[in-house]
Write an enzyme that holds these catalytic residues in place. Structure first.
Site, mmCIF file in Angstrom:
data_model
loop_
_atom_site.group_PDB
_atom_site.id
_atom_site.type_symbol
_atom_site.label_atom_id
_atom_site.label_comp_id
_atom_site.label_asym_id
_atom_site.label_seq_id
_atom_site.Cartn_x
_atom_site.Cartn_y
_atom_site.Cartn_z
ATOM 1 N N SER A 1 43.208 -35.966 15.969
ATOM 2 C CA SER A 1 43.582 -34.915 14.528
ATOM 3 C C SER A 1 42.631 -34.240 12.980
ATOM 4 C CB SER A 1 44.805 -35.601 14.351
ATOM 5 O OG SER A 1 45.888 -35.932 15.054
ATOM 6 N N LYS B 1 45.793 -34.748 3.281
ATOM 7 C CA LYS B 1 46.498 -34.555 4.327
ATOM 8 C C LYS B 1 48.271 -35.600 3.636
ATOM 9 C CE LYS B 1 47.429 -35.527 9.399
ATOM 10 N NZ LYS B 1 46.672 -36.099 10.145
ATOM 11 N N SER C 1 46.833 -33.625 14.684
ATOM 12 C CA SER C 1 47.895 -33.241 13.701
ATOM 13 C C SER C 1 47.691 -32.972 12.137
ATOM 14 C CB SER C 1 48.722 -34.536 13.569
ATOM 15 O OG SER C 1 47.778 -35.493 12.591
#
Length: 511
Positions: free
Chosen positions: A189, A90, A165
């Site tokens: 997330s 990420k 997210s």
């Protein structure tokens, strides 16, 4: 596939295999890290134009790492349990010399001078970092539509969101672009994208994984964790990234719970499973609730004892979270001032530092980031601190007490991961409150700091994945894996393989 299943070494099988199976194949000389990495890079080239899971693909470095791992394995060196397996990272975790943007234009082109602890542990363990995945800007969002670089699409249905997210990491797994990924979880997330993409997502106990080098959203909530396609893979990855870090003041100075043994066991006999009364009912899709009830019944049939528990203050979790998070975000994002790194605009004339800062933030921050900074600054302002931020922290304490009471009655708590399945892109962009409600079930665990995870348990009538949410007390992360492994073993037998075997084939896909 079970842990014992033998895999073929054709491209399709390599891309769809679980990570622990790939390691076994490399150890047996049936494939190499370079072959796996090349297959993943080819898959990214074939399908990521449609999915947009990646913001940066680090081709040369990934292949060089893979070749080095192959050399070390051939030389008989002792390697880590996931050495040579490709992974998607990420874009909120720094990696030295690799573009790191946190999904924001204000950090476009930023090359960190150091790596996050989680990143370095992955490198030291011999994993092959393929590149950085897309995300909502500074992790503010539930759909990955708030990325400064465009949305990610759900591989199950390209007109649907993959969650947020960390939608990029979850979508990379479901699109067979990587067998492993890393996300971060501030209010769901990791877990919410896992539910929407039919993958496994784990939020470790707060302090169980290091936040050093994580671009902070809300420091008291953020936590890195594993995103995978199987429960054992999640446990193995958790073991790699977990553990004490003296550079993180919130890091727990204690061994990582034995999550790997729990994932291999999957024994839930005698385990008390608490169904949270407040996490269901109005606002939850009937299909989601039906699948949740079926899964609870399955656990009971596997030997678990099911009880109902009440957590009355959970209904205030969403409101408390959306005061605490913006308040911490407004403080953390103050560092993006155009003076030290990142985007800088406004130097086309003689301007003050304040004017340059304002112009840069106007150009670099997206609408959701601006919204939350304004809310957070207001909540922390003189005259309003006690009424808003102070009150939210009191609610946080009440939620933690609800968890303590519930865990005195049950070993784990369960709920749906999300109230609905993945919604269409653009459907909730103009309705922030509707977007925020995606995290109703996941937020309480972040506020309390306990461990939690989402596991895939089936599909809706439209063919969209549904997740099952499991919560465990702090530092009892192994309980998550016991439950997840039991469910995975039973459900894969019913399905005839992993849920992802049912995913529609993407055009141009090698999988």
């Amino acid at each position: 596939m079970s842990e014992q299943t033998t895999i073929n070494t054709g491209t399709k099988d390599l891309l769809r295999a679980d990570a622990h199976q790939l390691v076994r194949a490399m150890e047996a000389g049936e494939t190499t890290s370079e072959a796996l990495t090349t297959a993943c890079l080819d898959q990214i080239a074939a399908v990521d134009g449609a999915v947009h899971a990646f913001l940066h693909v680090d081709t040369d470095r990934a292949l060089a790492t893979a070749r080095e791992i192959d050399r070390r394995r051939a030389a008989g060196e002792k390697l880590g349990p996931l050495a040579g397996v490709p992974l998607a990272l990420k874009d909120v975790l720094t990696q030295q010399g690799v573009p790191t943007t946190a999904g924001s234009k204000i950090l476009e082109g930023y090359l960190p001078p150091y790596s996050a602890t989680v990143t370095q542990r992955l490198i030291d363990a011999g994993l092959v970092l393929l590149g950085k995945t897309n995300m909502d800007e500074f992790a503010m969002g539930s759909s990955t539509e708030n990325s400064g670089y465009g949305p990610t699409h759900n591989p199950w249905a390209l007109d649907r969101i993959p969650g947020g997210s960390g939608g990029g990491s979850a979508a990379a797994l479901a699109a067979f672009e990587a067998p492993l990924a890393i996300g971060t979880d501030t209010g769901g997330s990791i877990r919410q994208p896992a539910a929407f993409t039919g993958t496994v997502g784990v939020k470790p106990t707060y302090g169980g994984t290091s936040r050093y080098g994580l671009i902070a959203l809300a420091s008291s909530l953020d936590q890195p964790g594993p995103c995978t396609r199987s429960v054992l893979d999640a446990a193995l990855l958790h073991q790699v990234i977990g553990g004490h870090d003296p550079r993180d003041a919130t890091s727990i100075d204690a061994p990582v719970p034995d999550v790997v043994s729990a994932a291999r066991s999957g024994d839930v006999s005698g385990l008390k499973v608490g169904v949270v009364r407040e996490l269901g009912g109005e606002g939850y899709a009937p299909e989601v609730e039906a699948k949740f009830n079926e899964t609870v019944a399955l656990l009971e049939s596997l030997g678990a004892e099911v009880v109902e528990v009440s957590c009355p203050h959970f209904e205030y979790a969403l409101a408390a979270y959306y005061l605490i998070l913006p308040a911490e975000a407004s403080s953390n994002l103050a560092r993006f001032d155009a003076m030290r790194y990142g985007l800088r605009v406004g130097d086309d004339g003689v301007r003050s530092a304040e004017e340059v800062m304002a112009a840069t933030r106007e150009a670099g921050f997206g609408a959701e980031v601006k919204r939350r900074i304004i809310i957070g600054t207001y909540a922390l302002s003189a005259g309003y601190y006690d009424a808003y931020y102070g009150s939210a922290q009191k609610v946080r304490t009440l939620i933690s007490r609800d968890f303590e009471n519930a865990f005195s009655q049950a070993d784990v708590l369960v709920s749906p991961t999300t109230p609905t399945t993945a919604f269409r892109l653009g459907e909730r962009v103009d309705d922030p409150l509707a977007m925020y409600k995606n995290d109703l079930c996941t937020i309480p665990s972040n506020l309390a700091g306990n461990a939690s995870a989402s596991f895939p348990v089936g599909l809706s009538a439209e063919g969209l994945p549904i997740g099952f949410h499991v919560m465990a007390p702090p530092r009892a992360d192994d309980r998550l894996y016991r439950v997840g492994a039991a469910l995975e073993r039973s459900l894969r037998e019913q399905w005839g393989g992993p849920l992802l075997d049912r995913i529609p084939t993407l055009e141009g896909s090698l999988a």
